[in-house]
Design a protein around this motif. Sequence first.
Motif, PDB file in Angstrom:
ATOM      1  N   GLN A 321    -105.405  78.614 -84.997  1.00  0.00           N
ATOM      2  CA  GLN A 321    -105.047  78.777 -86.400  1.00  0.00           C
ATOM      3  C   GLN A 321    -104.262  77.577 -86.925  1.00  0.00           C
ATOM      4  N   GLY A 322    -104.749  76.366 -86.583  1.00  0.00           N
ATOM      5  CA  GLY A 322    -104.130  75.146 -87.078  1.00  0.00           C
ATOM      6  C   GLY A 322    -102.809  74.830 -86.422  1.00  0.00           C
ATOM      7  N   TRP A 323    -102.526  75.411 -85.277  1.00  0.00           N
ATOM      8  CA  TRP A 323    -101.232  75.288 -84.608  1.00  0.00           C
ATOM      9  C   TRP A 323    -101.352  74.320 -83.457  1.00  0.00           C
ATOM     10  N   CYS A 324    -100.418  73.369 -83.313  1.00  0.00           N
ATOM     11  CA  CYS A 324    -100.449  72.367 -82.247  1.00  0.00           C
ATOM     12  C   CYS A 324    -100.113  73.018 -80.915  1.00  0.00           C
ATOM     13  N   VAL A 325    -101.036  72.969 -79.973  1.00  0.00           N
ATOM     14  CA  VAL A 325    -100.811  73.625 -78.686  1.00  0.00           C
ATOM     15  C   VAL A 325     -99.898  72.808 -77.778  1.00  0.00           C
ATOM     16  N   LEU A 326     -99.680  71.528 -78.104  1.00  0.00           N
ATOM     17  CA  LEU A 326     -98.859  70.673 -77.251  1.00  0.00           C
ATOM     18  C   LEU A 326     -97.365  70.931 -77.450  1.00  0.00           C
ATOM     19  N   CYS A 327     -96.933  70.937 -78.724  1.00  0.00           N
ATOM     20  CA  CYS A 327     -95.506  71.171 -78.994  1.00  0.00           C
ATOM     21  C   CYS A 327     -95.222  72.604 -79.417  1.00  0.00           C
ATOM     22  N   LYS A 328     -96.270  73.302 -79.895  1.00  0.00           N
ATOM     23  CA  LYS A 328     -96.145  74.702 -80.319  1.00  0.00           C
ATOM     24  C   LYS A 328     -95.120  74.880 -81.437  1.00  0.00           C
ATOM     25  N   GLN A 329     -95.067  73.880 -82.338  1.00  0.00           N
ATOM     26  CA  GLN A 329     -94.063  73.927 -83.402  1.00  0.00           C
ATOM     27  C   GLN A 329     -94.634  73.635 -84.785  1.00  0.00           C
ATOM     28  N   ASP A 335    -102.767  62.799 -86.846  1.00  0.00           N
ATOM     29  CA  ASP A 335    -101.521  62.028 -86.840  1.00  0.00           C
ATOM     30  C   ASP A 335    -100.411  62.779 -86.120  1.00  0.00           C
ATOM     31  N   HIS A 336    -100.373  64.094 -86.299  1.00  0.00           N
ATOM     32  CA  HIS A 336     -99.321  64.857 -85.626  1.00  0.00           C
ATOM     33  C   HIS A 336     -99.522  64.858 -84.112  1.00  0.00           C
ATOM     34  N   ILE A 337    -100.754  65.120 -83.671  1.00  0.00           N
ATOM     35  CA  ILE A 337    -101.019  65.210 -82.234  1.00  0.00           C
ATOM     36  C   ILE A 337    -100.622  63.933 -81.511  1.00  0.00           C
ATOM     37  N   PHE A 338    -100.993  62.791 -82.074  1.00  0.00           N
ATOM     38  CA  PHE A 338    -100.796  61.535 -81.365  1.00  0.00           C
ATOM     39  C   PHE A 338     -99.500  60.809 -81.708  1.00  0.00           C
ATOM     40  N   SER A 342     -93.696  66.323 -80.392  1.00  0.00           N
ATOM     41  CA  SER A 342     -92.618  66.004 -79.460  1.00  0.00           C
ATOM     42  C   SER A 342     -93.152  65.715 -78.059  1.00  0.00           C
ATOM     43  N   PHE A 343     -94.229  66.414 -77.671  1.00  0.00           N
ATOM     44  CA  PHE A 343     -94.852  66.175 -76.362  1.00  0.00           C
ATOM     45  C   PHE A 343     -95.434  64.767 -76.309  1.00  0.00           C
ATOM     46  N   SER A 344     -96.166  64.380 -77.362  1.00  0.00           N
ATOM     47  CA  SER A 344     -96.788  63.057 -77.414  1.00  0.00           C
ATOM     48  C   SER A 344     -95.743  61.950 -77.499  1.00  0.00           C
ATOM     49  N   LEU A 345     -94.662  62.221 -78.222  1.00  0.00           N
ATOM     50  CA  LEU A 345     -93.617  61.207 -78.382  1.00  0.00           C
ATOM     51  C   LEU A 345     -92.981  60.839 -77.044  1.00  0.00           C
ATOM     52  N   GLU A 346     -92.828  61.834 -76.174  1.00  0.00           N
ATOM     53  CA  GLU A 346     -92.269  61.529 -74.852  1.00  0.00           C
ATOM     54  C   GLU A 346     -93.148  60.534 -74.107  1.00  0.00           C
ATOM     55  N   LEU A 347     -94.465  60.736 -74.183  1.00  0.00           N
ATOM     56  CA  LEU A 347     -95.386  59.791 -73.546  1.00  0.00           C
ATOM     57  C   LEU A 347     -95.347  58.431 -74.239  1.00  0.00           C
ATOM     58  N   TRP A 348     -95.292  58.469 -75.567  1.00  0.00           N
ATOM     59  CA  TRP A 348     -95.278  57.227 -76.344  1.00  0.00           C
ATOM     60  C   TRP A 348     -94.053  56.385 -75.993  1.00  0.00           C
ATOM     61  N   PHE A 349     -92.885  57.023 -75.866  1.00  0.00           N
ATOM     62  CA  PHE A 349     -91.664  56.304 -75.529  1.00  0.00           C
ATOM     63  C   PHE A 349     -91.723  55.745 -74.112  1.00  0.00           C
ATOM     64  N   ARG A 350     -92.398  56.453 -73.217  1.00  0.00           N
ATOM     65  CA  ARG A 350     -92.556  55.937 -71.852  1.00  0.00           C
ATOM     66  C   ARG A 350     -93.426  54.678 -71.829  1.00  0.00           C
ATOM     67  N   VAL A 351     -94.459  54.660 -72.673  1.00  0.00           N
ATOM     68  CA  VAL A 351     -95.299  53.462 -72.775  1.00  0.00           C
ATOM     69  C   VAL A 351     -94.472  52.283 -73.263  1.00  0.00           C
ATOM     70  N   LEU A 352     -93.710  52.504 -74.334  1.00  0.00           N
ATOM     71  CA  LEU A 352     -92.890  51.426 -74.879  1.00  0.00           C
ATOM     72  C   LEU A 352     -91.851  50.958 -73.862  1.00  0.00           C
ATOM     73  N   GLU A 353     -91.258  51.902 -73.150  1.00  0.00           N
ATOM     74  CA  GLU A 353     -90.269  51.544 -72.140  1.00  0.00           C
ATOM     75  C   GLU A 353     -90.893  50.719 -71.024  1.00  0.00           C
ATOM     76  N   GLU A 354     -92.121  51.083 -70.650  1.00  0.00           N
ATOM     77  CA  GLU A 354     -92.826  50.357 -69.596  1.00  0.00           C
ATOM     78  C   GLU A 354     -93.052  48.893 -69.978  1.00  0.00           C
ATOM     79  N   PHE A 355     -93.280  48.656 -71.268  1.00  0.00           N
ATOM     80  CA  PHE A 355     -93.513  47.293 -71.749  1.00  0.00           C
ATOM     81  C   PHE A 355     -92.232  46.630 -72.243  1.00  0.00           C
TER      82      PHE A 355
END
Length: 438
Positions: A321-329, A335-338, A342-355
């Motif tokens: 019903q249009g609800w994000c299953v990753l963050c459930k919020q 744009d929201h998913i990626f 909040s779930f995606s942002l954790e991965l995104w910050f890890r990528v930036l930290e790695e570089f």
Amino acid sequence: MEVEERTKPFAIFMAFGTKGDVYPIAAIAAGFAFDQRQYHVILITHSAHESLRSHLAEKNVAYHPISSPPFTSTDHIQNTTESLISLQKKMLIRDHRRECYSVVEKTFGQRPRLEDDFIVINFFALEGWSLAELFRVRCIVAAPYVVPYSAPSSYERHFRKEHPLLYKYLQEAPRHKVCWEDVIHWMWPLFTEYWESWRRDLNLSSCPFTDPVTGLPEWHNRPSSPLLLYGFSKEVVECPEYWPSAVRVCGFWFLPVEWQFSCKNCGEISELVAAGHLNKKDELCSDHVYLQSFLKTRIAEPLVFVGLSSVGRILYQVISQGWCVLCKQHGETADHIFLDCSFSLELWFRVLEEFGLNWCIPYHCIEILNMYTVGGKRRILLWKVAVRGTWWWALWLERKKQIFDDKEDNVEFLWDKIKYWVAVLVIQYKGVQRGYIY
């Protein structure tokens, strides 16, 4: 009690998942039954695929439905506690496994086993592996795509630590016998806690290829590497040399024409026209004849079909019903998913930290594709592979897994998976260093 004697072997095809996972296996079962009439052929799948019953009956394939759904609806989550959801999931898994056991037990448990009996499973029916072991029949794996899950980067290290003798047993396996390549390619989930309890319920050893009493590897018994059939073309997917020796790429598995219609009337008309029993210009029913006219209209430019997700809105009203299953919020948009989840942002910050970067997250997905980093060729290559490829794919697969399989991985596990994929892709494409890939 007198045991029923039989002369015809059984071929059980067990496939779970959505239509894309199940229908190709069902088509193989139908083709096999038509070609090998000396077999009793059975298909075990979700009751949601009831529409297959009539098609399979025409080919003398027995359809055995399992009541579990292809995916678990999340509509009730907002009003349900986490502990209750976990309990419901366990009950669903328990009932699903019991039904699978019941069907296979009725087939093999009350009759003498024949040498030609076998079970075919897809990657979402791994319970079939343990059932084949229990009833001592051959197990074959078939899938229309490359295995959809990969082991975490730390899996081999943990396996070697927890099962040193079994690891040695698999590493020292002779050619064409089950070996570590089979495990790391697709069998590794069978050695996890998820399947350990199931194997104990069946009075099997907790790990495959070990003695149920001592827990030690069966050094005296080395089974052949399980046959794995892939339903795609070598022209489309490269088959690396490190794949197990028993992998066979068979070409694409196309469904019969009559299976490809969601509309029963359209399917019947198309089948009659193809067989020459009906001389009709329109191959679709009156409700869909305008669709056929649209598809056959000659235009200067080829048609392009665009999914709603391509324009920033993913329509999945039935399940979430249009609800994000990753963050459930929040509601679900591309744009929201990626970017905002909040779930995606954790991965995104890890990528930036790695570089070693400290950037602001862009507003729209398209902006990520235009982002670059400076540095040497190796750094630029890693950025392209990680940010433009594996990061997106890992998030999308995780979303699909939560919706359709009712399973989820934590950020740490997903990050290990991304790093593993990046390493594999960089190794495979050494030509990038010579400027072959952009």
